[in-house]
Design a protein around this motif. Structure first.
Motif, PDB file in Angstrom:
ATOM      1  N   ALA A   1      26.466  46.301  35.770  1.00 33.82           N
ATOM      2  CA  ALA A   1      25.862  46.218  37.111  1.00 33.82           C
ATOM      3  C   ALA A   1      25.588  44.771  37.505  1.00 33.82           C
ATOM      4  CB  ALA A   1      24.564  47.039  37.143  1.00 33.82           C
ATOM      5  N   GLU A   2      25.065  43.987  36.552  1.00 36.16           N
ATOM      6  CA  GLU A   2      24.776  42.579  36.839  1.00 36.16           C
ATOM      7  C   GLU A   2      26.053  41.785  37.071  1.00 36.16           C
ATOM      8  OE1 GLU A   2      21.226  42.912  37.574  1.00 36.16           O
ATOM      9  OE2 GLU A   2      21.778  40.809  37.255  1.00 36.16           O
ATOM     10  N   ALA A   3      27.114  42.087  36.295  1.00 38.80           N
ATOM     11  CA  ALA A   3      28.395  41.400  36.484  1.00 38.80           C
ATOM     12  C   ALA A   3      28.968  41.711  37.859  1.00 38.80           C
ATOM     13  CB  ALA A   3      29.377  41.795  35.389  1.00 38.80           C
ATOM     14  N   HIS A   4      28.831  42.966  38.287  1.00 39.56           N
ATOM     15  CA  HIS A   4      29.308  43.337  39.617  1.00 39.56           C
ATOM     16  C   HIS A   4      28.520  42.581  40.699  1.00 39.56           C
ATOM     17  CE1 HIS A   4      30.707  45.796  42.965  1.00 39.56           C
ATOM     18  NE2 HIS A   4      29.436  45.889  43.327  1.00 39.56           N
ATOM     19  N   ARG A   5      27.207  42.529  40.520  1.00 40.04           N
ATOM     20  CA  ARG A   5      26.378  41.821  41.510  1.00 40.04           C
ATOM     21  C   ARG A   5      26.738  40.341  41.570  1.00 40.04           C
ATOM     22  NH1 ARG A   5      21.515  39.058  41.625  1.00 40.04           N
ATOM     23  NH2 ARG A   5      21.313  39.180  39.360  1.00 40.04           N
ATOM     24  N   MET A   6      26.919  39.703  40.417  1.00 36.58           N
ATOM     25  CA  MET A   6      27.241  38.279  40.394  1.00 36.58           C
ATOM     26  C   MET A   6      28.663  38.027  40.890  1.00 36.58           C
ATOM     27  SD  MET A   6      24.464  36.994  39.705  1.00 36.58           S
ATOM     28  CE  MET A   6      25.184  35.383  39.972  1.00 36.58           C
ATOM     29  N   ALA A   7      29.579  38.989  40.697  1.00 35.24           N
ATOM     30  CA  ALA A   7      30.924  38.822  41.244  1.00 35.24           C
ATOM     31  C   ALA A   7      30.879  38.774  42.767  1.00 35.24           C
ATOM     32  CB  ALA A   7      31.826  39.963  40.771  1.00 35.24           C
ATOM     33  N   GLY A   8      30.028  39.615  43.353  1.00 36.64           N
ATOM     34  CA  GLY A   8      29.866  39.557  44.813  1.00 36.64           C
ATOM     35  C   GLY A   8      29.307  38.223  45.259  1.00 36.64           C
ATOM     36  N   SER A   9      28.318  37.704  44.517  1.00 38.83           N
ATOM     37  CA  SER A   9      27.762  36.394  44.863  1.00 38.83           C
ATOM     38  C   SER A   9      28.803  35.307  44.705  1.00 38.83           C
ATOM     39  CB  SER A   9      26.545  36.095  43.976  1.00 38.83           C
ATOM     40  OG  SER A   9      25.516  37.037  44.192  1.00 38.83           O
ATOM     41  N   ALA A  10      29.608  35.371  43.620  1.00 38.86           N
ATOM     42  CA  ALA A  10      30.653  34.372  43.404  1.00 38.86           C
ATOM     43  C   ALA A  10      31.672  34.407  44.531  1.00 38.86           C
ATOM     44  CB  ALA A  10      31.323  34.601  42.057  1.00 38.86           C
ATOM     45  N   ALA A  11      32.038  35.601  44.976  1.00 40.70           N
ATOM     46  CA  ALA A  11      32.984  35.702  46.086  1.00 40.70           C
ATOM     47  C   ALA A  11      32.402  35.066  47.342  1.00 40.70           C
ATOM     48  CB  ALA A  11      33.331  37.167  46.338  1.00 40.70           C
ATOM     49  N   MET A  12      31.126  35.311  47.597  1.00 44.54           N
ATOM     50  CA  MET A  12      30.503  34.749  48.785  1.00 44.54           C
ATOM     51  C   MET A  12      30.443  33.227  48.726  1.00 44.54           C
ATOM     52  SD  MET A  12      29.417  35.634  51.688  1.00 44.54           S
ATOM     53  CE  MET A  12      29.205  37.396  51.436  1.00 44.54           C
ATOM     54  N   MET A  13      30.304  32.661  47.513  1.00 44.24           N
ATOM     55  CA  MET A  13      30.248  31.209  47.352  1.00 44.24           C
ATOM     56  C   MET A  13      31.628  30.599  47.180  1.00 44.24           C
ATOM     57  SD  MET A  13      27.102  30.595  47.742  1.00 44.24           S
ATOM     58  CE  MET A  13      27.251  28.842  47.469  1.00 44.24           C
ATOM     59  N   GLY A  14      32.700  31.395  47.270  1.00 43.83           N
ATOM     60  CA  GLY A  14      34.049  30.856  47.168  1.00 43.83           C
ATOM     61  C   GLY A  14      34.474  30.536  45.746  1.00 43.83           C
ATOM     62  N   ALA A  15      33.749  31.037  44.727  1.00 40.80           N
ATOM     63  CA  ALA A  15      34.094  30.777  43.326  1.00 40.80           C
ATOM     64  C   ALA A  15      35.121  31.823  42.872  1.00 40.80           C
ATOM     65  CB  ALA A  15      32.840  30.817  42.454  1.00 40.80           C
ATOM     66  N   ALA A  16      36.397  31.600  43.197  1.00 38.42           N
ATOM     67  CA  ALA A  16      37.438  32.612  42.998  1.00 38.42           C
ATOM     68  C   ALA A  16      37.665  32.910  41.523  1.00 38.42           C
ATOM     69  CB  ALA A  16      38.738  32.142  43.664  1.00 38.42           C
ATOM     70  N   ARG A  17      37.828  31.884  40.695  1.00 35.86           N
ATOM     71  CA  ARG A  17      38.111  32.116  39.278  1.00 35.86           C
ATOM     72  C   ARG A  17      36.926  32.799  38.605  1.00 35.86           C
ATOM     73  NH1 ARG A  17      39.824  26.983  35.833  1.00 35.86           N
ATOM     74  NH2 ARG A  17      41.526  27.063  37.371  1.00 35.86           N
ATOM     75  N   LEU A  18      35.716  32.370  38.928  1.00 33.96           N
ATOM     76  CA  LEU A  18      34.529  32.987  38.333  1.00 33.96           C
ATOM     77  C   LEU A  18      34.407  34.437  38.771  1.00 33.96           C
ATOM     78  CD1 LEU A  18      31.929  32.657  36.678  1.00 33.96           C
ATOM     79  CD2 LEU A  18      30.784  31.910  38.788  1.00 33.96           C
ATOM     80  N   MET A  19      34.723  34.733  40.022  1.00 32.55           N
ATOM     81  CA  MET A  19      34.655  36.112  40.495  1.00 32.55           C
ATOM     82  C   MET A  19      35.608  37.008  39.692  1.00 32.55           C
ATOM     83  SD  MET A  19      35.753  37.680  44.193  1.00 32.55           S
ATOM     84  CE  MET A  19      37.484  37.382  43.779  1.00 32.55           C
ATOM     85  N   THR A  20      36.836  36.524  39.459  1.00 34.43           N
ATOM     86  CA  THR A  20      37.809  37.314  38.691  1.00 34.43           C
ATOM     87  C   THR A  20      37.307  37.559  37.277  1.00 34.43           C
ATOM     88  OG1 THR A  20      39.619  36.375  39.992  1.00 34.43           O
ATOM     89  CG2 THR A  20      40.188  37.377  37.879  1.00 34.43           C
ATOM     90  N   LEU A  21      36.755  36.539  36.657  1.00 35.07           N
ATOM     91  CA  LEU A  21      36.248  36.675  35.292  1.00 35.07           C
ATOM     92  C   LEU A  21      35.078  37.653  35.244  1.00 35.07           C
ATOM     93  CD1 LEU A  21      36.268  35.860  32.336  1.00 35.07           C
ATOM     94  CD2 LEU A  21      34.881  33.862  32.935  1.00 35.07           C
ATOM     95  N   LEU A  22      34.190  37.612  36.221  1.00 34.42           N
ATOM     96  CA  LEU A  22      33.051  38.536  36.248  1.00 34.42           C
ATOM     97  C   LEU A  22      33.515  39.974  36.460  1.00 34.42           C
ATOM     98  CD1 LEU A  22      30.569  36.366  38.351  1.00 34.42           C
ATOM     99  CD2 LEU A  22      30.245  37.083  35.979  1.00 34.42           C
ATOM    100  N   GLN A  23      34.550  40.166  37.250  1.00 29.58           N
ATOM    101  CA  GLN A  23      35.090  41.525  37.422  1.00 29.58           C
ATOM    102  C   GLN A  23      35.681  42.047  36.112  1.00 29.58           C
ATOM    103  OE1 GLN A  23      37.816  40.929  40.667  1.00 29.58           O
ATOM    104  NE2 GLN A  23      36.263  41.288  42.250  1.00 29.58           N
ATOM    105  N   GLU A  24      36.331  41.168  35.349  1.00 27.44           N
ATOM    106  CA  GLU A  24      36.865  41.574  34.047  1.00 27.44           C
ATOM    107  C   GLU A  24      35.728  41.903  33.083  1.00 27.44           C
ATOM    108  OE1 GLU A  24      40.880  38.751  34.383  1.00 27.44           O
ATOM    109  OE2 GLU A  24      39.283  38.290  32.957  1.00 27.44           O
ATOM    110  N   ILE A  25      34.655  41.128  33.127  1.00 32.92           N
ATOM    111  CA  ILE A  25      33.484  41.434  32.285  1.00 32.92           C
ATOM    112  C   ILE A  25      32.882  42.770  32.696  1.00 32.92           C
ATOM    113  CG2 ILE A  25      31.128  40.693  31.747  1.00 32.92           C
ATOM    114  CD1 ILE A  25      32.102  37.813  31.933  1.00 32.92           C
ATOM    115  N   GLU A  26      32.827  43.052  33.999  1.00 34.91           N
ATOM    116  CA  GLU A  26      32.301  44.328  34.479  1.00 34.91           C
ATOM    117  C   GLU A  26      33.117  45.496  33.923  1.00 34.91           C
ATOM    118  OE1 GLU A  26      32.593  44.761  38.669  1.00 34.91           O
ATOM    119  OE2 GLU A  26      31.806  46.801  38.695  1.00 34.91           O
TER     120      GLU A  26
END
Length: 881
Positions: free
Chosen positions: A816-841
């Motif tokens: 749940a936290e990885a999903h939430r942070m992936a949304g935040s990363a997407a909003m901040m334009g952190a594309a690579r971090l968003m992909t990694l957080l989705q994989e962790i989720e």
């Protein structure tokens, strides 16, 4: 014995850290130079006033003692006496008077002429024009008849007819002399009075200048006093904080003199080294806590420092060394050594920290440090924090009032509710005005200049204020601007703020009239003039200057139907000055007003103006009521700001349950629903809404999600959603989807914020998306989101190892936290971090502990890279405020 806290409280000259240089702080005489100049100016003004006052006194005395009137009388009497002599001669010739009367009249005339020719007051008069020839003619007459006047009576009697004739002929000369004298003395009197008037004007102007200067000095002294009080409070708080920190510190603090004898020793030192305070005081520090293999080097270093001043540890920051406990155990410590002055001489303060368990403590210390840095930033930017904290409860109150179903209330309670709502909005406006004034006066209002379309900005203002104007029976008209104004350079946000204030005032004080917005660049882009003209009540001449003062409201015909703090025009005037322009007004009571703003909008020569984007922007949908459902705080803040920017009325919910509660209390035009939420997800909420018979059962629902596969989109549609919006949200995407769902029969399709570019998932930062956020969000909001993201992501990184090892429950929380942070990363334009957080989720949902262990190192590396890249991209924005 002096405690280290007291020593450090009195002494600020420790060697640790760079010392201030004169080049930075400036010599003392430079800071006092304005005081000297001010004193000299005051003395010069006072001396000038004194000199002018003395001159006035002298001129006044001259006027008071002026003999001009007496001189004019004397000149006039000369002609009268000559006429009397002529008459006396004629009468004596007929026997009516005696010769003694003739001689008396001659003597009187003689004395008048003697006064004119001999008095120094007539010297200047005697030198002008033909006056010398006239005086000489009068003297000749006097001299010619003097022998006969003083001679025998028979000779005088025989010459009486000739005397009368000569007197008659000379009388014309005397008359001309008299008239010239009267004109001369009158002119002289006029000049003296003019001189006196000019001197009085100069005294008045200098007096006014002195009063203004003294008022400015009084204001400066008041501000300096406030600043001094604030600095004193800050210093006192800092000193008390340092004393408290040192007395309760977990680190050892050891104070020694130049010989190495221990002077002070805190409780943490007792716990770390094993010696109690009584054992340590007076002992040699080298023998007590320095290991055997470092003791000789320590003694040589101290001797070298006392001899040559060569410091290798003192003042060099934190140095890692070994220390010894009372049982002989050697352990690593962080040492920071500083020196200070005390009444007994130079002392050395050593701060020592046991770092044996450094790995475990480092993470905690890092988090504490991040919080401390964030706290210091918030303290330094007090105005921004006040703005957020003061507006939040007001917005919460207003949002809560919107939930009240006023249709179920009677007329009386509906009126009460409307009063509360209006009062809340007015209060929020007052808070904004006061904060703007404080920010401008403190010099914290910075500009974000860029190329923009002024014509589009003016059209937006007319669209935004048109409904407000119509509500008062007014027509709001935009005069077609010059096409050159499509490409200008300046701060569009501040310019919009000024114009909205001027247009709002025009609407407020105009009923059933016309309000015109014009833009003129006849003088070029270096001086663009913007005018807001209304047909309202106008402004009295005596109130023209007052309306730009703070907290000034002018009573008028509509006074009872308008309200405000009187700060709007004061803010606009300050903003105009910051923009390098000027703001003014022309008005007549009953004939309306013209407020004009002249501001430079030409691009700087050394920097080409950025191209205005050529693609047509998305059409702005009409303002509507929107419920934004989003569990991620960053996404919620951004979404609300973007919606409110277009004038939508937004209410937010952070869970599915809260969304259903809000949907059951009031009607909305659109619901923007996050799909992945704890508890009830977006699909469950949509199904429950469609199966209910509530007031929002038919309200369009827009799904917001970070990814939408075809089968997922079908599931969204099956649940009753009308459209899909792919995160991160942008203003154009929101406008497009709202236009579609509000239009009857609009086609349903997933809408991405922009087409994904190849390789997007491997890009560290999506700078194009960040640029859109810069355009759509205020700098303060973007900075707040950046700081919030750094804080939350750091916490997630530290919590991930423990959650990954906590079994099914921990891994569910991690997902749940990885999903939430992936949304935040997407909003901040952190594309690579968003992909990694989705994989962790996905790994956490699958319970793959081995993959989660491997992802921890990847996350640490990716987060470090992303954090550095974000800071580099957003640093210019933070430096603007």
């Amino acid at each position: 014995m002096q405690s280290p806290a007291l020593v450090l409280g009195r002494q600020h000259r420790v060697t640790q850290g760079p010392e201030r240089t004169p080049g930075r702080d400036g010599p003392g005489w430079m800071s006092s130079l304005p005081n000297w100049l001010t004193g000299i100016v005051i003395v010069m003004i006072v001396v000038s006033i004194a000199v002018l006052v003395l001159d006035l006194q002298q001129q006044t005395r001259r006027l008071a003692s002026s003999a001009a009137d007496n001189m004019q009388w004397t000149l006039g009497q000369a002609e009268v006496e000559l006429m009397a002599l002529e008459i006396s001669a004629l009468r004596a010739d007929t026997g009516d008077v005696s010769l003694s009367d003739v001689r008396l009249r001659y003597d009187i005339f003689y004395s008048r002429v003697e006064t004119l020719t001999e008095s120094h007051r007539f010297e200047t008069l005697m030198q002008i024009g033909v006056m010398p020839e006239r005086i000489e003619e009068i003297r000749t007459f006097r001299s010619t008849w003097l022998p006969l006047i003083d001679g025998p009576d028979e000779a005088l009697r025989a010459a009486l007819p000739d005397l009368a004739e000569d007197a008659r002929s000379v009388r014309t000369t005397v008359r001309d002399t008299t008239l010239a004298g009267v004109e001369f003395f009158s002119q002289q009197g006029f000049e003296q009075r003019d001189s006196l008037s000019r001197s009085m004007v100069r005294v008045g102007l200098l007096t006014v200048a002195l009063v203004i200067l003294l008022a400015v000095l009084a204001l400066m002294l008041f501000r300096l006093a406030r600043k001094s009080d604030a600095e004193a409070r800050a210093n006192r708080e800092t000193r008390e904080r340092i004393e408290t920190i040192l007395s309760t510190s977990l680190d050892a603090v050891v104070v020694s003199d130049a010989a190495g004898r221990i002077l002070d020793y805190n409780g943490a030192a007792e716990r770390i080294f094993g010696y109690d305070r009584n054992q340590a005081l007076g002992a040699d520090m080298a023998d007590l806590i320095v290991p055997d293999h470092y003791r000789a080097a320590h003694r040589r270093g101290m001797a070298r420092f006392r001899r040559d001043g060569d410091a290798r540890v003192i003042g060099k920051g934190i140095v890692r060394l070994d220390a010894r406990r009372s049982d002989g155990t050697v352990f690593p410590v962080d040492l920071s050594l500083a020196r200070a002055q005390s009444p007994a001489g130079e002392i050395y303060i050593a701060f020592l920290r046991d770092i044996s368990d450094r790995v475990r403590n480092e993470a905690e210390l890092k988090r504490a440090r991040d919080r401390a840095i964030a706290g210091e930033k918030q303290k330094a930017e007090l105005l921004a924090v006040m703005s957020h904290e003061m507006r939040t409860p007001l917005n919460g109150m207003l949002g809560t009032l919107e939930l009240v179903d006023d249709q179920s209330l009677d007329a009386r309670h509906q009126r009460y509710l409307r009063i509360v709502r209006d009062s809340g909005r007015i209060l929020l406006g007052h808070v904004n005005d006061v904060l703007d004034i404080s920010r401008l006066d403190a010099g914290k209002m910075t500009l974000r200049k860029s190329g923009f379309d002024l014509v589009r900005l003016l059209e937006d203002i007319v669209d935004n204020q048109g409904q407000h104007a119509s509500a008062r029976g007014n027509r709001l008209i935009l005069v077609p601007p010059n096409p050159e104004l499509h490409r200008v350079y300046g701060d569009p946000d501040r310019l919009r703020q000024i114009l909205l204030n001027l247009v709002g005032n025009a609407i407020k004080f105009t009923w059933n009239g016309r309000i015109t917005l014009e833009a003129d660049c006849a003088a070029g882009l270096e001086s663009v003039e913007l005018r807001v003209t209304d047909t309202g009540i106008g402004i009295a001449e005596e109130d023209i200057d007052r309306i730009f003062e703070d907290f000034v409201t002018i009573d008028s015909t509509y006074g009872r139907s308008t309200s405000g703090t009187g700060l709007g025009l004061g803010i606009s005037l300050r903003l105009a000055t910051v923009l390098g322009g000027e703001l003014g007004v022309e008005s007549e009571p009953g004939d309306g007003s013209v407020f004009w703003l002249r501001v430079p909008l030409a691009p700087p020569e050394e920097k080409p103006m950025p191209e205005v984007p050529s693609p047509e922007p998305c059409e702005r949908p009409p303002a509507c009521d929107v419920l934004l459902v989003e569990d991620n705080e960053i996404n919620r803040l951004v979404g609300r700001d973007l919606l409110e920017r277009d004038g939508h009325r937004v209410e937010t919910a952070n869970s599915g349950e809260a969304a259903l509660s809000a949907l059951g209390t009031r009607r909305f035009d659109v619901v923007m629903m996050d799909i992945s939420m704890p508890g009830m997800d977006g699909i469950d909420v949509a199904r429950a809404l469609r199966h209910s018979a509530g007031i929002n059962a038919a309200t369009p629902v827009v799904a917001t999600t970070a990814h939408a596969l075809p089968q997922e989109v079908e599931a969204f549609h099956a649940a009753g959603m009308q459209a899909v919006l792919i995160k991160p949200l942008t203003l154009d995407a929101i406008r497009t989807v709202l236009t579609e769902v509000l239009a009857a029969g609009a086609a349903v399709r997933p809408l991405a914020t922009r087409p994904p570019a190849p390789g997007d998932q491997t890009t560290v930062i999506d700078e194009a998306h960040l640029e859109e956020m810069r355009q759509d969000l205020a700098p303060a909001r973007l900075r707040h989101l950046h700081e919030r993201f750094l804080f939350e992501m750091t916490d997630f990184q530290h919590a991930m190892p423990d959650l990954a090892k906590a079994g099914i429950t921990g891994q569910a929380t991690l997902a749940a936290e990885a999903h939430r942070m992936a949304g935040s990363a997407a909003m901040m334009g952190a594309a690579r971090l968003m992909t990694l957080l989705q994989e962790i989720e996905q790994a956490a949902k699958a319970g793959n502990a081995m993959e989660l262990d491997g992802r921890q190192a990847d996350l640490a590396e990716c987060w470090q890279t992303t954090r550095d890249a974000l800071s580099a991209v957003l640093r210019p924005v933070e430096q603007l405020h």
